[in-house]
Each structure stands twice: as C-alpha cells, then as structure tokens.
Design an enzyme around this catalytic site. Structure first.
Site, PDB file in Angstrom:
ATOM      1  CG  HIS A 145      -1.897   0.980   1.410  1.00  0.00           C
ATOM      2  ND1 HIS A 145      -1.631   2.295   1.701  1.00  0.00           N
ATOM      3  CD2 HIS A 145      -3.245   0.882   1.305  1.00  0.00           C
ATOM      4  CE1 HIS A 145      -2.764   2.967   1.766  1.00  0.00           C
ATOM      5  NE2 HIS A 145      -3.767   2.128   1.522  1.00  0.00           N
ATOM      6  CG  ASP A 222       0.757  -2.291   6.148  1.00  0.00           C
ATOM      7  OD1 ASP A 222      -0.156  -2.414   6.982  1.00  0.00           O
ATOM      8  OD2 ASP A 222       0.650  -1.625   5.105  1.00  0.00           O
ATOM      9  CD  GLN A 225      -6.596  -4.644   4.386  1.00  0.00           C
ATOM     10  OE1 GLN A 225      -7.499  -5.382   4.774  1.00  0.00           O
ATOM     11  NE2 GLN A 225      -6.832  -3.415   3.948  1.00  0.00           N
ATOM     12  CE  LYS A 248      -7.025   0.023   6.275  1.00  0.00           C
ATOM     13  NZ  LYS A 248      -7.869   0.213   5.092  1.00  0.00           N
ATOM     14  CB  CYS A 388      -3.541   3.132  -1.589  1.00  0.00           C
ATOM     15  SG  CYS A 388      -4.782   4.371  -1.247  1.00  0.00           S
TER      16      CYS A 388
HETATM   17  N1  PLP Z   1      -1.640  -0.582   4.636  1.00  0.00           N
HETATM   18  C1  PLP Z   1      -2.595  -1.358   4.139  1.00  0.00           C
HETATM   19  C2  PLP Z   1      -2.264  -2.761   3.730  1.00  0.00           C
HETATM   20  C3  PLP Z   1      -3.885  -0.861   3.986  1.00  0.00           C
HETATM   21  O1  PLP Z   1      -4.838  -1.644   3.463  1.00  0.00           O
HETATM   22  C4  PLP Z   1      -4.163   0.462   4.381  1.00  0.00           C
HETATM   23  C5  PLP Z   1      -5.512   1.041   4.184  1.00  0.00           C
HETATM   24  O2  PLP Z   1      -6.183   0.762   3.219  1.00  0.00           O
HETATM   25  C6  PLP Z   1      -3.124   1.220   4.921  1.00  0.00           C
HETATM   26  C7  PLP Z   1      -1.877   0.673   5.040  1.00  0.00           C
HETATM   27  C8  PLP Z   1      -3.342   2.629   5.364  1.00  0.00           C
HETATM   28  O3  PLP Z   1      -4.293   2.703   6.375  1.00  0.00           O
HETATM   29  P1  PLP Z   1      -4.819   4.137   6.839  1.00  0.00           P
HETATM   30  O4  PLP Z   1      -5.284   4.844   5.595  1.00  0.00           O
HETATM   31  O5  PLP Z   1      -5.922   3.827   7.784  1.00  0.00           O
HETATM   32  O6  PLP Z   1      -3.665   4.823   7.456  1.00  0.00           O
END
Ligand code: PLP
Length: 432
Positions: A145, A222, A225, A248, A388
C-alpha cells in the site's frame, strides 16, 4: 497462533446472522436493496459495543489525559491506558510498546521520521545506531500500500539511503528468491505487508523477518489487513515495528497504533513534538518522556482509543481463530466463484498462499468504476480503483481493479450475491 496451522472452526451461518444484529448499519438499505457491504478492507463497520463505548466515554469520562489533577482527568487517563493495554494484549505486545497514532499511515511516517531525525543527529548517542545514510538500504516490496512505500521513498531522499524493492512474479507473489538477494549487509530496514490489500494473500513474512534479522536489519510489518482478520502476535513473529488502523478492525476512524520493540522506542527520537511528551522544557531545549508518551505529542484521541479497545474485546469474544477460519472460507468462495466467470481475471488467483476474505478482479473491456456502479445499483458496496497500490497494479498489467472484501459479519450468501452480480454485469455490458 500461525494461521497456516489454524484448526479453529469457522463461524456458523447462525452465528454470523446473530453477529450482524450487533451492527446497525448492516440493517440498512441502499438503492432499494439490503446493503451488501463488501468493502471492509477499506473500512469496517462498527458494532453497538464500539459505538456505545465511545458515547459512554464522552458522556461520563471525557477529559484530557495525562494532564489534569481533577477526578475526570484521572479516570479518563485510566481508561486511555487500559485501552492501550487491551490493544497490546490483542497483538501480543507489552503495554508500553504501543504508541497511539491517528492511523497506520501516521504510524509508518512516525518510524520514517524518527529514523530520519536520528540520521540528523537528533536523539543522542544511543540513537546513532538507527542512523541511515548513503550506502544504507531500505527494502520494501512492489506489493505495498502506498502508506508503506512513500514514507520510505521520502526517508531515502532525506538520508541518502537507497530504496530496494522486492519485485512480484507474474502471478503477483513476492519474489522471495530476489528478496534473499536484496536483503544483505547494507540493509537497515525491511518494510513489508503481512496481508496484501489487493490480493488478500497472507505473505510468508517469517522468511523475510529471519533474513532481515540475520543481517541486523529492522523489520516493519504492515498489519493493517492482518490484525483485523487473523490472530497476530508481534512478539512471536519477532518484528521490530508493526502498524495498524482502528477503523479496519471494528473501531472508529482517527485512531491507529504503532507497535515498537521497547528497546527501539527507548532510543528513537520523537516524530511530533510539543505538549504532553516532555519532562522539562526551557526556552531553548526540552527533555522528553520515555515511550510511549514521547511519541504522543498533543491532546490525544481518547474516546477513539477507548472505542478501539471495545472493538478488540468484541473480536476476542468472537475469537480471532474462528474469524480467520470464517474469512478463509469466504475468501476461497470469492476467488473460486469470480474465477469461474468467463471474462473475469482475479488478481493473484494463481498464488499458492493462505488468504483472507478479499479478492480484486479485472474485467478486460469494462472499467472497474462501471463495475462498481452497477454493483452499487444492486446495493453491493465494493472498492474500485488502484486501492493505493499502483506499483502492484502496474506489475499485473492493469490500472485499476474491483475489490470485494469481507469480515466476520459477511455471509456466504453475500459472497454469492456479488459473484452473481458480477456475472450479470458482464452480460449487461456485452449486450450493450
Ligand atoms: N496498509 C494497508 C495494507 C492498507 O490496506 C491500508 C488502508 O487501506 C493502509 C496501510 C493505510 O491505512 P490508513 O489509511 O488507515 O492509514
């Protein structure tokens, strides 16, 4: 617990129907149809327990934490710190290893800026070993992401370090063979996603963690998910940092967390500075509190933290192993059903790894936005776009995709509905 060896029973249909009653939004209609919410990968829905916790805090305890001497302030501080302890327990961390942030994006940036502050000589001699400079390497992957990519691009630009990117194979899987070559003596940090937000696969991160630690590099996981969908134990995994977002995992927006190994947080210079993170301040300099407060400048998101703790307790009551088993079933059903439709290409379908309940697909000749629109007309909420993750989409030869993602409250029938609706969408466009 390792999801690869998980044996928990999936949630039964009756249990899922019962759980759904806890989520008021799931009772709503969209465009004249009962809402089929398949966008939990973007943001999850909140049960009454979470909504009530936030409201109750606001109506009975609301006060700024770690500041006032009055009773409400003391009680709010206890609630805030109890929430931290609840999240720490949920992810297998110690209490003082959890730093509240506004979301995962801020948590990644916190680490990146702290490392860059260390590189600028801030943080004292203990922080020297965190210093990055020319010749040092940061390793990330093509699957990330943007939240776990752009902060490292910027860190490399600020420090003169080099960013190395583990590529994907034609199916979309991480090239672990290349990762083994890229992670070497120059590597200082490996930043990798536990679960892909586009492919839904659970990466074999243990291998990358072992390779990174073998050369003395730090690992940032990260867990955006994974934490909502799988049992997660950051100590057992041995990662140095992990990031997650509350929204999430049944929690509110505006709250996320950074897990940092205690010895690291203790030597890291702060990212944001200001009130609440200091011991003494003169007009020209300041001394900082120990972690986690050192990283929590300014007035904190207290009601959101309390509500996130309620979310964590809700998830624990249902049982993370059972949620993981439920979503593994839904994920398999989604991938199989979508793949069986003529004209649908499920991204990453060929990857032989365990999955969560998330799949993204492309229909050559029909734009993802059109697919999303037709599904929305039927009350089905999915995500369209690049999610993203532009490098991943580019590698797989598409600019966008449609993503369906599940959670503990998703029924098998809802998964079947999206599969049927996608088949109908293709018929519709082919006839047009
Ligand atoms: N990393 C992953 C794998 C994500 O799916 C997301 C959000 O879609 C993020 C990071 C970023 O999360 P946030 O926008 O809540 O900071």
């Amino acid at each position: 617990m390792d999801i690869r060896t998980a044996t928990a029973a999936a949630l039964t249909d009756q249990e899922v129907l019962r759980l759904r009653e806890d989520f008021p939004i799931l009772q709503s209609e969209v465009n004249g149809h009962p809402l089929v919410y398949l966008d939990s990968g973007a943001t999850s829905q909140r049960p009454f327990a979470v909504l009530d916790a936030e409201r109750e805090f606001a109506t009975t305890l609301n006060a700024a934490v770690h500041r006032g001497a009055h009773t409400l302030a003391a009680e709010a501080t206890v609630a805030f710190e109890d929430a931290r302890a609840a999240l720490a327990e949920f992810i297998g961390a110690d209490e003082n290893e959890v730093v509240w942030t506004s979301n995962a994006t801020e948590a990644v940036n916190l680490v990146a800026y702290s490392l860059s502050n260390a590189s600028a000589g801030r943080g004292g001699p203990e922080a020297d070993r965190l210093r990055l400079g020319p010749g040092d390497e940061i390793v990330t992957t093509e699957m990330e992401h943007h939240a776990n990519l752009i902060p490292w691009q910027e860190l490399a630009a600020r420090t003169g370090a080099t960013l190395r990117v583990v590529p994907l194979d034609d199916d979309g899987a991480l090239r672990l063979d290349v990762a083994a070559e890229l992670i070497g003596e120059r590597t200082r940090l490996v930043a990798v996603t536990h679960v892909s937000n586009v492919l839904g696969v659970i990466n074999p991160v243990e291998q990358l963690i072992a390779a990174a630690h073998a050369v003395g590099a730090l690992v940032l996981l990260d867990a955006c998910q994974s934490a909502p969908h799988l049992p997660l134990d950051v100590h057992a995994l041995g990662v140095d940092f992990a990031v997650l977002s509350g929204h999430k995992m049944l929690g509110p927006t505006g709250i996320g967390a950074l897990y940092g190994r205690r010895e690291l947080l203790e030597i890291m210079p702060p990212f944001l500075t200001g009130g609440s993170m200091i011991t003494t301040v003169t007009a020209t300099e300041a001394e900082y509190l120990p972690p986690p407060q050192r990283f929590e400048a300014g007035t904190q998101r207290v009601s959101q933290a309390v509500a996130l703790a309620a979310a964590v307790r809700y998830l624990q009551d249902v049982g993370m192993p059972r949620i993981a088993a439920h979503e593994a079933e839904l994920g398999a059903r989604l991938v199989a059903g979508l793949s069986a439709i003529d004209g649908v290409r499920v991204l990453g379908a060929g990857i032989d790894l365990p999955r969560v309940g998330l799949a993204s697909f492309d229909i050559p000749g029909i734009h993802a936005h059109d697919v999303g629109q037709v599904l929305d007309d039927a009350g089905i909420a999915v995500r369209v776009g690049h999610h993203c993750a532009q490098p991943l989409h580019r590698r797989l030869g598409v600019t966008s995709s449609t993503r369906a993602s599940t959670y503990l409250y998703t029924t098998g029938d809802e998964v079947d509905q999206v599969i049927d609706a996608v088949a109908r969408t293709i018929d519709f466009f082919r006839r047009a």
